[in-house]
Design a protein around this motif. Structure first.
Motif, PDB file in Angstrom:
ATOM      1  N   LEU A 271       0.841  -1.188   0.000  1.00 18.57           N
ATOM      2  CA  LEU A 271       0.000   0.000   0.000  1.00 18.57           C
ATOM      3  C   LEU A 271       0.877   1.238   0.000  1.00 18.57           C
TER       4      LEU A 271
ATOM      5  N   GLU B 157      -3.560   4.818   0.663  1.00 23.12           N
ATOM      6  CA  GLU B 157      -4.309   3.660   0.176  1.00 23.12           C
ATOM      7  C   GLU B 157      -4.736   2.780   1.348  1.00 23.12           C
ATOM      8  N   SER B 158      -5.875   2.115   1.182  1.00 23.45           N
ATOM      9  CA  SER B 158      -6.377   1.185   2.193  1.00 23.45           C
ATOM     10  C   SER B 158      -6.672  -0.158   1.551  1.00 23.45           C
ATOM     11  N   ASN B 159      -6.774  -1.170   2.379  1.00 22.20           N
ATOM     12  CA  ASN B 159      -7.020  -2.536   1.931  1.00 22.20           C
ATOM     13  C   ASN B 159      -7.948  -3.203   2.947  1.00 22.20           C
TER      14      ASN B 159
ATOM     15  N   LEU C 171      -8.270  -4.791   7.994  1.00 20.98           N
ATOM     16  CA  LEU C 171      -8.275  -3.479   7.367  1.00 20.98           C
ATOM     17  C   LEU C 171      -6.885  -2.893   7.564  1.00 20.98           C
ATOM     18  N   GLU C 172      -6.287  -2.424   6.467  1.00 23.55           N
ATOM     19  CA  GLU C 172      -4.943  -1.849   6.513  1.00 23.55           C
ATOM     20  C   GLU C 172      -4.953  -0.487   5.828  1.00 23.55           C
ATOM     21  N   ASN C 173      -4.005   0.386   6.234  1.00 22.07           N
ATOM     22  CA  ASN C 173      -3.894   1.696   5.620  1.00 22.07           C
ATOM     23  C   ASN C 173      -2.432   2.095   5.518  1.00 22.07           C
TER      24      ASN C 173
ATOM     25  N   GLY D  96      -2.481  -1.727  10.509  1.00 23.74           N
ATOM     26  CA  GLY D  96      -3.651  -2.564  10.278  1.00 23.74           C
ATOM     27  C   GLY D  96      -4.253  -3.105  11.550  1.00 23.74           C
TER      28      GLY D  96
ATOM     29  N   LYS E 104      -8.445  -3.216  -2.553  1.00 27.66           N
ATOM     30  CA  LYS E 104      -7.632  -2.030  -2.262  1.00 27.66           C
ATOM     31  C   LYS E 104      -8.379  -0.787  -2.746  1.00 27.66           C
TER      32      LYS E 104
END
Length: 180
Positions: free
Chosen positions: A28, A32-34, A56-58, A67, A179
């Motif tokens: 990322l 950006e997030s996932n 959830l990650e950023n 995350g 993403k």
């Protein structure tokens, strides 16, 4: 040369290891997030353990990803949950350091640390591997991610989880992430 460095780093870490995430490694960029889902079917000395996880990650910087991941474990006659809060620090685009805290629904929280690596294997296909450790658990995973497009991907992986005083739980899993 890069593949030798990755292999050496992963091997060294696995030798000194003793909890981490089940999420595949996703690159990322800042902003950006996932979001993703994982399911693993693990075997521990003949006992089936089903796990389902959401994460959830950023990307909060060019080199830092934070995350949170929630996992549910179902063992015949016993269910429990874990929540991981973690950060990845990218040493370069393919190698990252991992640090975090795992909260157990049936016990105290534990700090963990580890290393992860990823590499492009073919168009739309990346390989990944990671190992994490705490004072009571060693967990490692490896797998493949297939990019459906620039935002969505599927993954197939193998995970091994070893907690002190318990049989190793390992097996295959799959998941999807998006993403944005």
């Amino acid at each position: 040369m890069m593949k030798k460095k990755i292999l050496t780093l992963l091997t060294g870490t696995m030798l000194v290891a003793s909890v981490g995430m089940a999420a595949p490694l996703t690159d990322l960029q800042k902003g950006e997030s996932n979001i993703g889902y994982n399911h693993y079917n693990l075997d521990a000395a003949g006992q089936n353990i089903d796990t389902d996880g959401f994460y959830l990650e950023n990307g909060i910087g060019n080199k830092v990803i934070v995350g949170v991941e929630r996992n549910s474990y179902s063992v015949p006659g016993y269910d429990f949950k874990t929540t991981d809060i973690y950060a990845h620090y990218k040493l370069d685009p393919n190698i990252r350091l991992i640090v975090g805290s795992r909260d157990y629904s049936d016990g105290p929280s534990k700090m963990f640390y580890g290393v992860g690596a990823s590499t492009n294997l073919a168009p739309k296909v990346d390989g990944y591997a990671s190992v994490t450790t705490s004072s009571i658990v060693t967990e490692w995973q490896t797998g493949l991610t297939y990019k459906l497009n620039n935002q969505a991907s599927l993954h197939l992986g193998y995970k091994s989880y070893k907690e002190d005083g318990a049989a190793t739980a390992d097996g295959l899993g799959f998941g999807a992430n998006f993403k944005f």
